[in-house]
Scaffold this motif. Structure first.
Motif, PDB file in Angstrom:
ATOM      1  N   GLN A 288       0.804  -1.217   0.000  1.00 39.68           N
ATOM      2  CA  GLN A 288       0.000   0.000   0.000  1.00 39.68           C
ATOM      3  C   GLN A 288       0.842   1.276   0.000  1.00 39.68           C
ATOM      4  OE1 GLN A 288      -3.479   0.001  -0.011  1.00 39.68           O
ATOM      5  NE2 GLN A 288      -3.469  -2.227  -0.154  1.00 39.68           N
ATOM      6  N   PHE A 289       1.834   1.339   0.859  1.00 41.39           N
ATOM      7  CA  PHE A 289       2.670   2.536   0.993  1.00 41.39           C
ATOM      8  C   PHE A 289       4.126   2.132   1.141  1.00 41.39           C
ATOM      9  CE2 PHE A 289      -0.651   5.580   1.250  1.00 41.39           C
ATOM     10  CZ  PHE A 289      -0.066   6.851   1.279  1.00 41.39           C
ATOM     11  N   MET A 290       5.012   2.982   0.625  1.00 45.58           N
ATOM     12  CA  MET A 290       6.446   2.810   0.833  1.00 45.58           C
ATOM     13  C   MET A 290       6.960   4.003   1.618  1.00 45.58           C
ATOM     14  SD  MET A 290       9.542   2.106  -1.904  1.00 45.58           S
ATOM     15  CE  MET A 290       9.343   0.306  -1.822  1.00 45.58           C
ATOM     16  N   ILE A 291       7.843   3.715   2.570  1.00 36.39           N
ATOM     17  CA  ILE A 291       8.492   4.766   3.359  1.00 36.39           C
ATOM     18  C   ILE A 291       9.994   4.540   3.306  1.00 36.39           C
ATOM     19  CG2 ILE A 291       8.732   5.832   5.630  1.00 36.39           C
ATOM     20  CD1 ILE A 291       5.906   4.873   6.277  1.00 36.39           C
TER      21      ILE A 291
ATOM     22  N   THR B 256      18.994   5.931  17.355  1.00 33.96           N
ATOM     23  CA  THR B 256      17.912   6.515  18.143  1.00 33.96           C
ATOM     24  C   THR B 256      16.997   7.443  17.355  1.00 33.96           C
ATOM     25  OG1 THR B 256      19.430   8.260  18.850  1.00 33.96           O
ATOM     26  CG2 THR B 256      19.210   6.350  20.296  1.00 33.96           C
ATOM     27  N   TYR B 257      17.361   7.767  16.112  1.00 30.90           N
ATOM     28  CA  TYR B 257      16.552   8.670  15.292  1.00 30.90           C
ATOM     29  C   TYR B 257      16.083   7.957  14.029  1.00 30.90           C
ATOM     30  CZ  TYR B 257      17.655  12.908  17.912  1.00 30.90           C
ATOM     31  OH  TYR B 257      17.759  13.865  18.885  1.00 30.90           O
ATOM     32  N   ALA B 258      14.777   7.921  13.827  1.00 30.92           N
ATOM     33  CA  ALA B 258      14.203   7.455  12.561  1.00 30.92           C
ATOM     34  C   ALA B 258      13.646   8.679  11.847  1.00 30.92           C
ATOM     35  CB  ALA B 258      13.100   6.429  12.800  1.00 30.92           C
ATOM     36  N   VAL B 259      14.161   8.940  10.648  1.00 29.07           N
ATOM     37  CA  VAL B 259      13.741  10.107   9.876  1.00 29.07           C
ATOM     38  C   VAL B 259      13.188   9.624   8.548  1.00 29.07           C
ATOM     39  CG1 VAL B 259      14.474  12.274   8.823  1.00 29.07           C
ATOM     40  CG2 VAL B 259      15.489  11.523  10.989  1.00 29.07           C
ATOM     41  N   PHE B 260      11.919   9.903   8.300  1.00 29.77           N
ATOM     42  CA  PHE B 260      11.243   9.465   7.090  1.00 29.77           C
ATOM     43  C   PHE B 260      11.364  10.570   6.045  1.00 29.77           C
ATOM     44  CE2 PHE B 260       8.392   8.074  10.760  1.00 29.77           C
ATOM     45  CZ  PHE B 260       9.195   6.974  11.049  1.00 29.77           C
ATOM     46  N   TYR B 261      12.077  10.292   4.961  1.00 31.60           N
ATOM     47  CA  TYR B 261      12.313  11.346   3.974  1.00 31.60           C
ATOM     48  C   TYR B 261      11.513  11.161   2.689  1.00 31.60           C
ATOM     49  CZ  TYR B 261      15.647   8.117   1.737  1.00 31.60           C
ATOM     50  OH  TYR B 261      16.239   7.036   1.119  1.00 31.60           O
ATOM     51  N   SER B 262      10.825  10.047   2.563  1.00 26.50           N
ATOM     52  CA  SER B 262       9.927   9.863   1.418  1.00 26.50           C
ATOM     53  C   SER B 262       8.818   8.904   1.822  1.00 26.50           C
ATOM     54  CB  SER B 262      10.685   9.317   0.205  1.00 26.50           C
ATOM     55  OG  SER B 262       9.885   9.378  -0.945  1.00 26.50           O
ATOM     56  N   VAL B 263       7.579   9.362   1.673  1.00 25.17           N
ATOM     57  CA  VAL B 263       6.398   8.566   2.017  1.00 25.17           C
ATOM     58  C   VAL B 263       5.449   8.665   0.838  1.00 25.17           C
ATOM     59  CG1 VAL B 263       4.490   8.273   3.639  1.00 25.17           C
ATOM     60  CG2 VAL B 263       6.681   9.190   4.458  1.00 25.17           C
ATOM     61  N   PHE B 264       5.133   7.536   0.192  1.00 20.52           N
ATOM     62  CA  PHE B 264       4.274   7.640  -0.980  1.00 20.52           C
ATOM     63  C   PHE B 264       3.426   6.389  -1.190  1.00 20.52           C
ATOM     64  CE2 PHE B 264       8.428   6.135  -2.279  1.00 20.52           C
ATOM     65  CZ  PHE B 264       8.198   5.140  -3.223  1.00 20.52           C
ATOM     66  N   ARG B 265       2.250   6.639  -1.764  1.00 15.89           N
ATOM     67  CA  ARG B 265       1.288   5.574  -2.060  1.00 15.89           C
ATOM     68  C   ARG B 265       1.796   4.753  -3.237  1.00 15.89           C
ATOM     69  NH1 ARG B 265      -4.029   4.405  -1.235  1.00 15.89           N
ATOM     70  NH2 ARG B 265      -4.304   6.251   0.062  1.00 15.89           N
ATOM     71  N   LEU B 266       1.558   3.447  -3.178  1.00 15.44           N
ATOM     72  CA  LEU B 266       2.014   2.551  -4.237  1.00 15.44           C
ATOM     73  C   LEU B 266       0.913   2.308  -5.266  1.00 15.44           C
ATOM     74  CD1 LEU B 266       4.022   0.005  -2.086  1.00 15.44           C
ATOM     75  CD2 LEU B 266       4.879   1.944  -3.410  1.00 15.44           C
ATOM     76  N   PRO B 267       1.313   1.960  -6.485  1.00 13.30           N
ATOM     77  CA  PRO B 267       0.304   1.659  -7.514  1.00 13.30           C
ATOM     78  C   PRO B 267      -0.619   0.535  -7.048  1.00 13.30           C
ATOM     79  CG  PRO B 267       2.504   1.782  -8.473  1.00 13.30           C
ATOM     80  CD  PRO B 267       2.691   1.824  -6.991  1.00 13.30           C
TER      81      PRO B 267
ATOM     82  N   ALA C  77      -4.358   4.280   4.383  1.00 16.03           N
ATOM     83  CA  ALA C  77      -3.154   3.458   4.451  1.00 16.03           C
ATOM     84  C   ALA C  77      -1.926   4.276   4.851  1.00 16.03           C
ATOM     85  CB  ALA C  77      -2.910   2.765   3.109  1.00 16.03           C
ATOM     86  N   GLY C  78      -1.867   5.543   4.447  1.00 18.71           N
ATOM     87  CA  GLY C  78      -0.723   6.373   4.806  1.00 18.71           C
ATOM     88  C   GLY C  78      -0.616   6.569   6.306  1.00 18.71           C
ATOM     89  N   THR C  79      -1.738   6.829   6.940  1.00 18.05           N
ATOM     90  CA  THR C  79      -1.770   6.989   8.397  1.00 18.05           C
ATOM     91  C   THR C  79      -1.370   5.696   9.089  1.00 18.05           C
ATOM     92  OG1 THR C  79      -3.507   8.655   8.232  1.00 18.05           O
ATOM     93  CG2 THR C  79      -3.255   7.545  10.363  1.00 18.05           C
TER      94      THR C  79
END
Length: 198
Positions: A49-52, A80-91, A98-100
């Motif tokens: 559904q989503f890729m991060i 200790t740090y998780a940084v999400f730099y790309s969050v997008f819906r998949l085909p 699903a993003g939430t």
């Protein structure tokens, strides 16, 4: 379910989805899965559904150069740090919200591994469309807090807060054209206390 690259159940074929990334289309697959960087996919059953794309290290990056540079050897106890730099819906994604679910599931997954700081480094795609000249930090913050823009609306609606406005954060052509290179760190550290049981 959230699955990390290299984890049992993560299909190597899913890495091809990176080619659909609208946020950072020029970052190679290899760069995203080496050093401090990794990739997660949120699935509903067998359907991705989503890729991060995330950087997991010992500090908070405020620009893409820091995301793409490696820290060298770090003990797993210092991750200790998780940084999400790309969050997008998949085909072919079909699951509403699903993003939430992806963000909350990933934070819970990382927390179970000892990570205790959660942020994004996010673009502001519509900034140059809205302002004719580059606004100052206060003006940008007000713009974001008014939910003007899909990215800010997504993160703030999910319970994140604006941590910092970062000028000269990304010199890529796409970022310069959309926001003068300005990006945002959204703070998700409160999310574990407000998330539902998934």
């Amino acid at each position: 379910m959230i699955l990390q690259y290299g984890q049992e159940g993560f299909s190597e074929n899913w890495l091809e989805y990176i080619k659909n990334d609208p946020v950072h289309p020029t970052i190679s697959i290899q760069k995203r899965i080496t050093g401090n960087r990794t990739v997660f996919v949120y699935t509903d059953g067998n359907t991705p559904q989503f890729m991060i794309c995330a950087r997991i290290g010992n500090k908070l990056p405020h620009n893409m150069m820091e995301v793409l540079n490696d820290d060298g050897y770090i003990s797993k106890f210092d991750l200790t740090y998780a940084v999400f730099y790309s969050v997008f819906r998949l085909p072919n994604a079909t699951l509403r919200g699903a993003g939430t679910l992806a963000i909350k599931s990933l934070i819970e997954h990382c927390a179970s591994k000892g990570v205790d700081n959660f942020y994004t480094l996010s673009p502001i795609p519509s900034l140059r469309d809205y302002f004719k000249i580059k606004p100052d930090e206060s003006t940008i913050r007000k713009y974001l807090e008014a939910f003007d823009g899909n990215v800010s609306k997504f993160h703030l609606s999910n319970g994140a807060k604006i941590h910092s406005i970062n000028f000269e954060a990304d010199y890529s052509e796409i970022r310069i054209n959309e926001s003068w290179g300005v990006m945002v760190n959204y703070d998700y550290n409160n999310i574990l206390r407000t998330s539902v049981n998934l």
